[in-house]
Design an enzyme around this catalytic site. Structure first.
Site, mmCIF file in Angstrom:
data_model
loop_
_atom_site.group_PDB
_atom_site.id
_atom_site.type_symbol
_atom_site.label_atom_id
_atom_site.label_comp_id
_atom_site.label_asym_id
_atom_site.label_seq_id
_atom_site.Cartn_x
_atom_site.Cartn_y
_atom_site.Cartn_z
ATOM 1 N N GLU A 144 6.209 -2.684 -17.659
ATOM 2 C CA GLU A 144 5.265 -1.557 -17.789
ATOM 3 C C GLU A 144 5.838 -0.304 -17.116
ATOM 4 O O GLU A 144 5.735 0.803 -17.636
ATOM 5 C CB GLU A 144 3.924 -1.961 -17.158
ATOM 6 C CG GLU A 144 2.916 -0.837 -17.043
ATOM 7 C CD GLU A 144 2.310 -0.730 -15.641
ATOM 8 O OE1 GLU A 144 2.373 0.373 -15.052
ATOM 9 O OE2 GLU A 144 1.782 -1.737 -15.132
ATOM 10 N N HIS A 145 6.475 -0.478 -15.953
ATOM 11 C CA HIS A 145 7.096 0.670 -15.278
ATOM 12 C C HIS A 145 8.319 1.168 -16.048
ATOM 13 O O HIS A 145 8.535 2.367 -16.178
ATOM 14 C CB HIS A 145 7.549 0.272 -13.865
ATOM 15 C CG HIS A 145 6.457 0.255 -12.841
ATOM 16 N ND1 HIS A 145 6.456 1.067 -11.741
ATOM 17 C CD2 HIS A 145 5.315 -0.470 -12.761
ATOM 18 C CE1 HIS A 145 5.369 0.832 -11.013
ATOM 19 N NE2 HIS A 145 4.664 -0.096 -11.608
ATOM 20 N N GLU A 187 5.569 -2.042 -4.114
ATOM 21 C CA GLU A 187 4.150 -1.968 -4.497
ATOM 22 C C GLU A 187 3.481 -3.320 -4.251
ATOM 23 O O GLU A 187 2.393 -3.409 -3.686
ATOM 24 C CB GLU A 187 4.025 -1.588 -5.980
ATOM 25 C CG GLU A 187 2.574 -1.531 -6.449
ATOM 26 C CD GLU A 187 2.403 -1.407 -7.968
ATOM 27 O OE1 GLU A 187 1.261 -1.564 -8.426
ATOM 28 O OE2 GLU A 187 3.384 -1.157 -8.677
ATOM 29 N N HIS A 218 4.828 -6.442 -15.363
ATOM 30 C CA HIS A 218 4.557 -5.280 -14.506
ATOM 31 C C HIS A 218 5.795 -4.381 -14.404
ATOM 32 O O HIS A 218 5.718 -3.156 -14.530
ATOM 33 C CB HIS A 218 4.136 -5.804 -13.126
ATOM 34 C CG HIS A 218 3.702 -4.736 -12.183
ATOM 35 N ND1 HIS A 218 3.576 -4.951 -10.831
ATOM 36 C CD2 HIS A 218 3.357 -3.436 -12.375
ATOM 37 C CE1 HIS A 218 3.165 -3.835 -10.239
ATOM 38 N NE2 HIS A 218 3.031 -2.909 -11.158
#
Length: 1025
Positions: free
Chosen positions: A104-105, A202, A101
């Site tokens: 991905e950012h 998040e 994750h």
């Protein structure tokens, strides 16, 4: 973006069609041209493996592999200008640091060819994309975009390929996006050290939602032996164990073409895509063995039980009943397409709608408020699962629920399913295959992702009617086909987990304490030089976040790439039985879409809070000769769904005018039009309201759904409340869809006696379902128009008994002609509150979340005002050039920005934000920034491009003309708005910032949903809820 995938009716619910012909006619279409490829053919380093026509979906599938790296490729050629690209990588983490994750950012923060910071967000404003995002699922990461412009497609493809395969992965970007230790005030070395980072916040936001907590535990415990036992998105307390080195290592092993699956869709030529992908990325790689396969989960020899805790929910319909319990079964491998299709249909039959056995057994006895948050078939993991259970139940009912689940399985094995329910389910698939949507490419990419990720055949997945035919045949060959499946997968399956969850009053406190302990352990290990380095790195990051970026390396479209004129939508005005009707001829692929707007003007004010409840139950309580079960069955057999929803439509010319009503919407296959209108007639003429038991079930589910939705949509609730006192429409929107409605529904759910509600519903019905204040709209094919008009005419005659002239509750009603060219014709009746006094109000809702949702709204001008276009461009530019940097990059919130709304409200917002009052000051500084005008013509053009990508987003045939029908926005008004957007200048932007957004000039509302806040409690200007 972290995504917990849940495969629905094999993800078909989002599969919508865009096909223009109702028969598979071979014209020179994209699909026909693609049939000319041959297996074995070599194209730009790829070899064609298979060419398969898929007539149901009006497309041709072309499967290829890349010769040198083994990368897999699927192209779906179809006459759709909204072209899509996606690359999917199998990412199988073995810990909960959130490495896929955070990666991905971070890959989207700059690459070899595009080294500027954050090319992904910069491209949002340099393109006409209709979709741009990235998703991290449990076992894959996917990077999709779509656009209708060929040049834009090449630009975005270039940026995406470079980001995925050649990212910079700078340490600074890892710290910003993932996690870092930093001084609370980066400029003050004596301020305490805290955890910061976009993904860190998040995921704290994700796990503030009890439904997500439960779903995550369930997956981790049902598949305890490999990648599914960890949190791919990142567990907030484990994220700070990830190092920058580990991130780079994960990229090196997983982000390789040999581990990739490319998908393209639409009407652009395949060769061009293959050439660009080969030249810009794949030519630089050799084949490797990625070793990312997920092994099968070893089967348990006996069932297991487990228990977890969560935070109590103050808004739960019944505070004394907040437990969840669910039984989950491990099923077969998802690469077996037909087996997956069968079990997903079986799941629908078991749990969907009031006729299903589990609805009857678990929901109707009111043991819980709704099914558990994870329910039904889930095909998002290598081996699928099925779950069934309840939320909102009492702890003492645990054994009873387990018993009911077991008995219901026995009952299904013994009795099977009624033929009519199977027929209704297959009818639903037929409608879903015919209905056309605008994001069809994205739906396909999501639909095939999980199975293809584990080497299933994506082409087989697309051949849905083949599976339907095979399913029907299996039922003929063995009438007990479905019962045998239930016995095999559920009765005799020892790999099943019973997971219960209960609220713990100290849950949030324990989490905060664990985070604090983690932080202290990190801090205690620091030397003085480490602390100094942390401070210096904090200042360096702040400097990097504050400096103006050189984005000249990024490709961009120009204003000249935008069409100067809109595509007009032709509608015809007519009437049926004295009710105005708007007809719109569209290529709807054999479907008919019906809408009706019924005015609320005669409804007594004290009943307004009940309108959303009325809307949600009116189509679910039974009507005419049908009880609610029979009604649900007929709707499934004869329609694509029937719904009623409250509408507040702000006027496009005046801020203090609006239309209020409810919108009826339904669709059906052409052959079922008479049946659809008969169902509406029964609802108008003889709705059933008297069944209190049924009503209680619907009320509990509605209240539970609202309570569950807040942690996900907190920003929407903050915005609705902030706008409440600024316009009359804003006030009604809060009543219908804001925190006021959530609290009202909780109150109704807690009422032991619903007779008063039962008495209220018919009172509302006689005001709303009245042909005297109704207008209709129909979208269908030219061939079907006159037939539908005839059916509509007889429907209006059928319900004429409900027609009654009633006096509006308010005197100040203003009439607007439905057809601007016919002043004397039928009209919309708007409420005009000329004496409305907007007022400033600051409201704080204390919630059990670790993050905030912040909104500030300013009253400005309506849609047709000359300054509306300038304010729209300003909002987009402030977001891209100022607020994104302050709120997300520096502040660590997951999102934030400004937008201009149709009701004349200029809105600032933030999403999953660790800050509250500081964010409000960022909004104010944003206004100062805009007034000082530090932006270039390029910045302005980018903001305009971004707005045009929304204005020109594709519209489905079902929805063409609906804007005009609902709000009276004509093509001429849209064209004027378009011309004003083109004309917005630097001076206009500075002027509107000064005139509308300056502290002295504005009337604004503020609202925050978030954790306990001492600063706000001490400030008397806030109302604390």
């Amino acid at each position: 973006m972290f995504r917990q995938t849940k495969a629905l009716l094999p993800k078909l619910r989002s599969l919508r069609l865009h096909g223009q012909q109702s028969a598979w006619r071979l014209k020179s279409t994209s699909a026909e041209r693609a049939l000319q490829y041959r297996a074995g053919q070599k194209i730009h380093g790829f070899t064609v493996r298979e060419v398969a026509p898929v007539p149901d979906l009006f497309l041709t599938a072309v499967k290829l592999t890349h010769d040198r790296t083994g990368a897999q490729y699927l192209h779906a050629a179809r006459d759709d200008s909204n072209n899509l690209f996606s690359v999917l990588l199998r990412t199988t983490p073995m810990d909960s640091t959130g490495v896929p994750h955070i990666l991905e950012h971070t890959v989207l923060c700059g690459s070899e060819k595009y080294p500027c910071r954050d090319p992904f967000f910069k491209m949002l404003n340099r393109s006409l994309s209709t979709f741009m995002n990235a998703f991290t699922a449990s076992d894959y990461t996917m990077y999709p975009f779509s656009t209708q412009n060929g040049k834009d497609f090449q630009n975005l493809l270039s940026v995406y390929l470079d980001a995925v395969f050649f990212p910079c992965l700078r340490e600074q970007d890892f710290c910003q996006e993932g996690w870092r230790l930093e001084n609370e005030e980066p400029t003050d070395p004596s301020s305490p050290l805290v955890f910061k980072g976009v993904v860190f916040n998040e995921m704290k936001g994700v796990f503030s939602d009890n439904e997500r907590v439960y779903a995550q535990h369930l997956q981790n415990k049902l598949y305890p032996d490999h990648t599914y036992s960890v949190v791919s998105g990142g567990e907030p307390l484990v994220i700070p164990d990830l190092t920058w080195e580990q991130l780079k290592q994960f990229h090196a092993t997983h982000y390789h073409p040999s581990n990739a699956r490319f998908f393209t869709y639409g009407d652009l030529p395949l060769e061009q895509h293959l050439q660009q992908i080969e030249e810009e990325a794949l030519s630089r790689f050799q084949r490797i063995e990625p070793n990312t396969e997920v092994p099968p989960q070893p089967h348990w020899s006996s069932p297991r039980e487990d228990h977890v805790t969560c935070s109590p929910d103050a808004l739960a319909p019944d505070p004394a009943r907040q437990n969840s319990l669910c039984v989950s079964y491990l099923l077969g491998d998802i690469t077996d397409t037909f087996e997956g299709f069968t079990v997903s249909l079986l799941s629908e039959l078991m749990i969907s709608g009031p006729n299903s056995p589990f609805y009857k057994a678990l929901i109707e006895p009111k043991i819980g408020s709704d099914f558990s948050s994870v329910v039904g078939y889930d095909g998002s993991t290598k081996e699928a699962s099925f779950s069934i259970g309840l939320q909102g139940m009492a702890e003492e009912d645990t054994e009873r629920v387990k018993q009911i689940i077991s008995q219901t399985m026995d009952h299904i094995i013994q009795n099977g399913f009624e033929e009519e329910r199977i027929e209704a389910l297959l009818h639903k698939i037929e409608i879903q295959m015919k209905h056309q949507s605008t994001n069809f490419g994205l739906s396909l990419a999501s639909y095939i992702a999980s199975a293809w990720n584990h080497d299933g055949d994506p082409v087989q997945l697309l051949q849905i009617s083949g599976s339907v035919a095979k399913f029907k045949q299996a039922l003929v060959d063995n009438p007990r086909f479905l019962q045998d499946k239930v016995k095999h997968y559920f009765k005799e399956n020892t790999h099943r987990l019973t997971l219960s969850m209960s609220p713990d009053e100290a849950y949030l406190e324990k989490q905060a304490k664990a985070e604090e302990e983690k932080l202290q352990r990190k801090i205690q290990a620091l030397s003085d030089s480490d602390r100094k380095e942390i401070h210096e790195k904090g200042l360096e990051l702040l400097a990097a976040q504050s400096e103006t970026q050189d984005v000249s390396c990024l490709p961009a479209l120009k204003m000249s790439d935008i069409e100067p004129k809109i595509n007009p939508t032709t509608v015809q005005m007519g009437s049926a039985g004295g009710v105005p009707v708007q007809f719109c001829e569209q290529p709807t692929n054999g479907l008919v879409y019906f809408r009706a707007m019924c005015s609320l003007n005669t409804l007594p004010e004290d009943l307004r809070l009940y309108v959303p409840l009325f809307c949600s139950v009116i189509t679910r309580m039974g009507s005419g000769d049908l009880d609610y079960r029979q009604q649900a069955q007929q709707m499934e057999l004869r329609t694509g769904g029937m719904s009623v929803s409250p509408q507040v439509v702000p006027d496009s010319t005046q801020l203090d005018m609006y239309e209020q009503g409810v919108l009826l919407f339904s669709s059906c296959l052409e052959r079922n039009v008479p049946h659809m209108f008969q169902l509406w007639s029964d609802i108008f003429n003889s709705p059933r309201f008297e069944d209190e038991e049924r009503l209680r079930v619907l009320v509990m589910r509605a209240a539970q759904e609202l309570a569950n939705g807040i942690s996900y949509s907190g920003h929407m609730y903050a915005m609705t409340r902030a706008g409440r006192h600024l316009t009359p429409a804003g006030d009604l929107q809060e009543t219908f869809g804001g925190m006021e409605q959530v609290k009202f529904m909780k109150r109704i759910a807690e009422t032991s006696d619903l007779t008063q509600v039962i008495r209220t519903l018919p009172r509302i019905k006689k005001h709303l379902l009245n042909p005297d204040n109704m207008r209709c709209a129909v979208n269908t094919t030219p061939q079907k128009l006159s037939d539908t008009a005839t059916q509509l005419e007889s429907f209006i005659q059928d319900v004429a008994g409900n027609r009654k002239q009633r006096k509006p509750v308010r005197a100040n009603i203003l009439e607007r002609p439905l057809d601007p060219l016919d002043e004397s014709g039928p009209s919309r009746k708007l409420i005009c509150e000329q004496n409305f006094q907007p007022c400033q109000m600051k409201t704080f809702f204390q919630m059990p979340f670790p993050v905030n949702f912040v909104s500030e709204i300013i009253r400005t001008v309506p849609f047709t005002h000359e300054d509306y276009a300038s304010l729209s461009v300003l909002a987009r530019m402030m977001t891209a050039k100022y607020l994104h940097g302050e709120i997300r990059e520096k502040g660590g919130a997951y999102g934030g920005g400004a937008r201009m709304g149709g009701g004349g409200l200029f809105t600032f917002y933030s999403y999953r934000d660790p800050n509250s009052v500081q964010t409000l000051s960022a909004f104010r500084k944003g206004v100062d920034w805009a007034k000082s005008g530090p932006f270039t013509q390029q910045d302005i053009d980018e903001a305009k491009l971004s707005i045009f990508s929304a204005v020109d987003a594709p519209v489905a045939p079902a929805d063409k003309g609906s804007g005009r029908f609902l709000s009276g926005t004509t093509d001429e008004m849209k064209q004027s708005h378009r011309e004003r957007l083109f004309a917005v200048s630097h001076q206009n932007l500075v002027d509107v910032a000064e005139r509308y957004l300056s502290p002295g000039q504005r009337t604004c509302g503020v609202s925050i949903l978030g954790p306990e806040n001492e600063t706000i409690k001490k400030d008397p200007s806030w109302i604390v809820k």
